[in-house]
Design an enzyme around this catalytic site. Structure first.
Site, mmCIF file in Angstrom:
data_model
loop_
_atom_site.group_PDB
_atom_site.id
_atom_site.type_symbol
_atom_site.label_atom_id
_atom_site.label_comp_id
_atom_site.label_asym_id
_atom_site.label_seq_id
_atom_site.Cartn_x
_atom_site.Cartn_y
_atom_site.Cartn_z
ATOM 1 N N GLY A 1 0.806 -1.229 0.000
ATOM 2 C CA GLY A 1 0.000 0.000 0.000
ATOM 3 C C GLY A 1 0.833 1.272 0.000
ATOM 4 N N GLU B 1 4.794 -5.883 1.450
ATOM 5 C CA GLU B 1 4.515 -6.326 0.078
ATOM 6 C C GLU B 1 3.988 -5.199 -0.803
ATOM 7 O OE1 GLU B 1 1.923 -9.559 1.266
ATOM 8 O OE2 GLU B 1 0.201 -8.235 1.042
ATOM 9 N N GLY C 1 3.361 -3.015 -4.110
ATOM 10 C CA GLY C 1 3.268 -3.233 -5.553
ATOM 11 C C GLY C 1 3.521 -1.933 -6.283
ATOM 12 N N ARG C 2 2.573 -0.994 -6.097
ATOM 13 C CA ARG C 2 2.626 0.287 -6.795
ATOM 14 C C ARG C 2 3.989 0.980 -6.636
ATOM 15 N NH1 ARG C 2 -1.970 3.146 -7.546
ATOM 16 N NH2 ARG C 2 -2.894 1.977 -5.840
ATOM 17 N N ARG D 1 -7.370 3.138 -14.792
ATOM 18 C CA ARG D 1 -7.420 3.794 -13.480
ATOM 19 C C ARG D 1 -8.256 5.077 -13.448
ATOM 20 N NH1 ARG D 1 -3.783 5.528 -10.753
ATOM 21 N NH2 ARG D 1 -4.405 4.547 -8.802
ATOM 22 N N TYR E 1 -11.316 4.674 -10.851
ATOM 23 C CA TYR E 1 -11.158 5.305 -9.524
ATOM 24 C C TYR E 1 -11.077 6.822 -9.591
ATOM 25 C CZ TYR E 1 -8.814 0.704 -9.209
ATOM 26 O OH TYR E 1 -8.462 -0.618 -9.319
ATOM 27 N N CYS F 1 -16.068 3.516 -27.089
ATOM 28 C CA CYS F 1 -17.426 4.037 -27.330
ATOM 29 C C CYS F 1 -18.230 4.194 -26.041
ATOM 30 C CB CYS F 1 -18.160 3.119 -28.286
ATOM 31 S SG CYS F 1 -18.372 1.491 -27.593
ATOM 32 N N GLU F 2 -17.644 4.875 -25.082
ATOM 33 C CA GLU F 2 -18.380 5.191 -23.854
ATOM 34 C C GLU F 2 -18.031 6.627 -23.464
ATOM 35 O OE1 GLU F 2 -18.585 2.467 -20.610
ATOM 36 O OE2 GLU F 2 -18.150 0.734 -21.863
ATOM 37 N N TYR G 1 -0.636 -1.204 -12.160
ATOM 38 C CA TYR G 1 -2.068 -1.334 -12.473
ATOM 39 C C TYR G 1 -2.397 -0.648 -13.799
ATOM 40 C CZ TYR G 1 -1.716 -2.574 -7.572
ATOM 41 O OH TYR G 1 -1.313 -3.159 -6.391
HETATM 42 N N1 LLP Z 1 -0.871 -7.198 -1.054
HETATM 43 C C1 LLP Z 1 -2.152 -7.493 -1.272
HETATM 44 C C2 LLP Z 1 -2.738 -8.632 -0.593
HETATM 45 C C3 LLP Z 1 -2.913 -6.698 -2.141
HETATM 46 O O1 LLP Z 1 -4.194 -7.008 -2.350
HETATM 47 C C4 LLP Z 1 -2.314 -5.598 -2.788
HETATM 48 C C5 LLP Z 1 -3.090 -4.754 -3.701
HETATM 49 C C6 LLP Z 1 -0.959 -5.338 -2.535
HETATM 50 C C7 LLP Z 1 -0.270 -6.141 -1.650
HETATM 51 C C8 LLP Z 1 -0.203 -4.218 -3.190
HETATM 52 O O2 LLP Z 1 -0.734 -2.978 -2.927
HETATM 53 P P1 LLP Z 1 0.052 -1.668 -3.411
HETATM 54 O O3 LLP Z 1 1.374 -1.628 -2.700
HETATM 55 O O4 LLP Z 1 0.258 -1.802 -4.873
HETATM 56 O O5 LLP Z 1 -0.830 -0.553 -3.063
HETATM 57 N N2 LLP Z 1 -5.898 -1.331 -9.089
HETATM 58 C C9 LLP Z 1 -5.786 -0.408 -7.969
HETATM 59 C C10 LLP Z 1 -4.987 -0.976 -6.831
HETATM 60 C C11 LLP Z 1 -5.519 -2.291 -6.332
HETATM 61 C C12 LLP Z 1 -4.663 -2.896 -5.262
HETATM 62 C C13 LLP Z 1 -5.147 -4.240 -4.881
HETATM 63 N N3 LLP Z 1 -4.330 -4.911 -3.929
HETATM 64 C C14 LLP Z 1 -5.194 0.913 -8.475
HETATM 65 O O6 LLP Z 1 -4.918 1.024 -9.667
HETATM 66 O O7 LLP Z 1 -5.059 1.854 -7.709
#
Ligand code: LLP
Length: 416
Positions: A227, A270, A272-273, A309, A313, A342-343, A371
């Site tokens: 997160g 963990e 991701g982003r 995105r 969101y 087309c939206e 993402y």
């Molecule tokens: N761990 C778990 C169990 C998760 O479900 C997620 C993200 C992460 C780690 C990584 O989260 P991050 O560090 O990336 O925030 N599509 C959305 C974000 C969805 C995130 C879902 N889970 C967006 O584009 O903002």
């Protein structure tokens, strides 16, 4: 890297326009240096010797990028057999992959068990399912600490109104199931949600998690979740979550817990982003500029099939212009940048002030590396874009081909 990314060397030896000409438009362009530097910041955020960063590959699972992330020493967390497969393709061993599942079938869970990957389940019934499939095995559980955080309600993944995790009040039921199937609980994890810039909620949930951890004597690891936020507004003073500051707070917590627990277990985070978002600019082309009832529209080939995105969101992404028109004209105007789907909701940026845009200009959508491509689709029969990597040497290499029309129809079966 500051405005504008092209001047900052983001595109290596090629001009954005040359990249779209060679690889097609739109195209996701990644920068190796940015990716590696985010990995390094994360790796060095805390001092505790057994603090592991798992890159959450749902943000972007391009195997070539995963190879780089692996070289930088990050492990991975995955969400499905497909992601296990992709991680293995990039060279990850089973013991470097953490499978965090949500509402999965027996078949999916069996895949992970047979792949030798540590699995975290997130309900009592899924823990039972795990026990039936792998009695006597090692397992982890995802807890719901009771509160969450995130940039949008749709990505808050803990708290009373979400589907995720096992309620921390249910520890005694967890223990009963563990005993029934002779399972060892080796890990506890949580993920409160996606994109926080302020560490307080995260630390609060870490506290809750560690209180539960004391109940289980055989833990090998505790995973605090991801997160970690970046700012999509590049003019902001707060650019990203202050990792060093968070790391310092976590250090205190981790050392203290190890002492109380009697041994130094592994702690994980963990993100991701944070790892991939800023490493990519999505390049597209302006096909039309038109005025409709007084509003100026810049019509591009970046529909929401390519970057979802903003539509999903209301997310903000900084837009840069790389066409030669944009360079010469100092005039700014307020425009709405849209795609070719087309939206009417297919809006990339509403009422945005940009330098005067002309047809054939190249636009760049920043922070598209997380993402972005992974959430793209073939909606409207459009082809998903290529992905290319700007290497540290400045050379550009292809890391995912653009779909072809044959790809589009590959899995369809006509009636006889
Ligand atoms: N761990 C778990 C169990 C998760 O479900 C997620 C993200 C992460 C780690 C990584 O989260 P991050 O560090 O990336 O925030 N599509 C959305 C974000 C969805 C995130 C879902 N889970 C967006 O584009 O903002």
């Amino acid at each position: 890297m500051e405005h504008n990314l092209r001047e900052a060397g983001f595109f290596g030896n090629m001009e954005p326009q040359q990249i779209t000409e060679k690889y097609g438009s739109p195209v996701y362009v990644y920068n190796e240096e940015t990716l590696r530097s985010r990995c390094r910041e994360l790796k060095s955020m805390a001092e505790y010797p057994h603090f592991v960063i798992d890159y959450s590959i749902k943000a972007n699972f391009n195997p070539a990028l995963l190879q780089i992330v692996k070289e930088e020493g990050l492990e991975v967390d995955v969400m499905s057999p497909g992601e296990i497969y992709l991680a293995k393709m990039a060279g990850y061993e089973a013991d470097e992959i953490f499978y965090i599942c949500n509402n999965v079938s027996e078949e999916e869970m069996r895949y992970a068990i047979e792949a030798g990957v540590t699995t975290s389940v997130d309900s009592l019934s899924q823990l039972e399912q795990y026990g039936r499939l792998n009695p006597g095995g090692k397992v982890a559980i995802r807890l719901n600490p009771g509160h969450g955080a995130g940039h949008h309600q749709k990505v808050v993944t803990a708290g009373k109104k979400t589907k995720f995790g096992i309620d921390v009040e249910m520890i005694s039921e967890v223990k009963a199931i563990l005993a029934r199937y002779n399972l060892t609980l080796v890990g506890l994890n949580q993920h409160i949600g996606s994109l926080f810039l302020d560490k307080e909620q995260y630390l609060k949930s870490v506290d809750t998690l560690l209180n539960c951890a004391k109940e289980f004597p055989d833990l090998e690891f505790v995973d605090f979740g991801g997160g970690f936020g970046i700012s999509y507004y590049k003019e902001d003073k707060v650019q990203r979550l202050d990792l060093k500051d968070l790391g310092k707070s976590l250090d205190e917590i981790m050392y203290r817990f190890a002492e109380e627990y009697g041994r130094e277990i592994i702690f994980r985070a963990e993100p991701g982003r944070y790892v991939t978002a800023e490493s990519s600019v999505l390049l597209g082309t302006v096909n039309t500029v038109k005025t409709n009832h007084g509003k100026k529209y810049v019509g591009t080939d970046i529909g929401f099939n390519v970057l979802m995105r903003p539509v999903l969101y209301d997310s903000y992404h900084e837009i840069e212009l790389y066409g030669k028109h944009a360079e010469t004209s100092g005039v700014k105007e307020t425009v709405t940048v849209v795609g070719n789907i087309c939206e009417s909701g297919d809006i990339l940026a509403e009422d945005r002030e940009l330098p005067a845009v002309k047809e054939k200009d190249i636009i760049g959508v920043r922070d598209a590396g997380a993402y972005g491509h992974v959430m793209s689709s073939n909606y409207n029969g459009r082809l998903r874009p290529a992905e290319v990597l700007v290497k540290n040497s400045g050379e550009i290499c292809l890391i995912r081909k653009r779909d072809t029309l044959e790809d589009l129809v590959r899995n369809y079966v006509l009636l006889p």
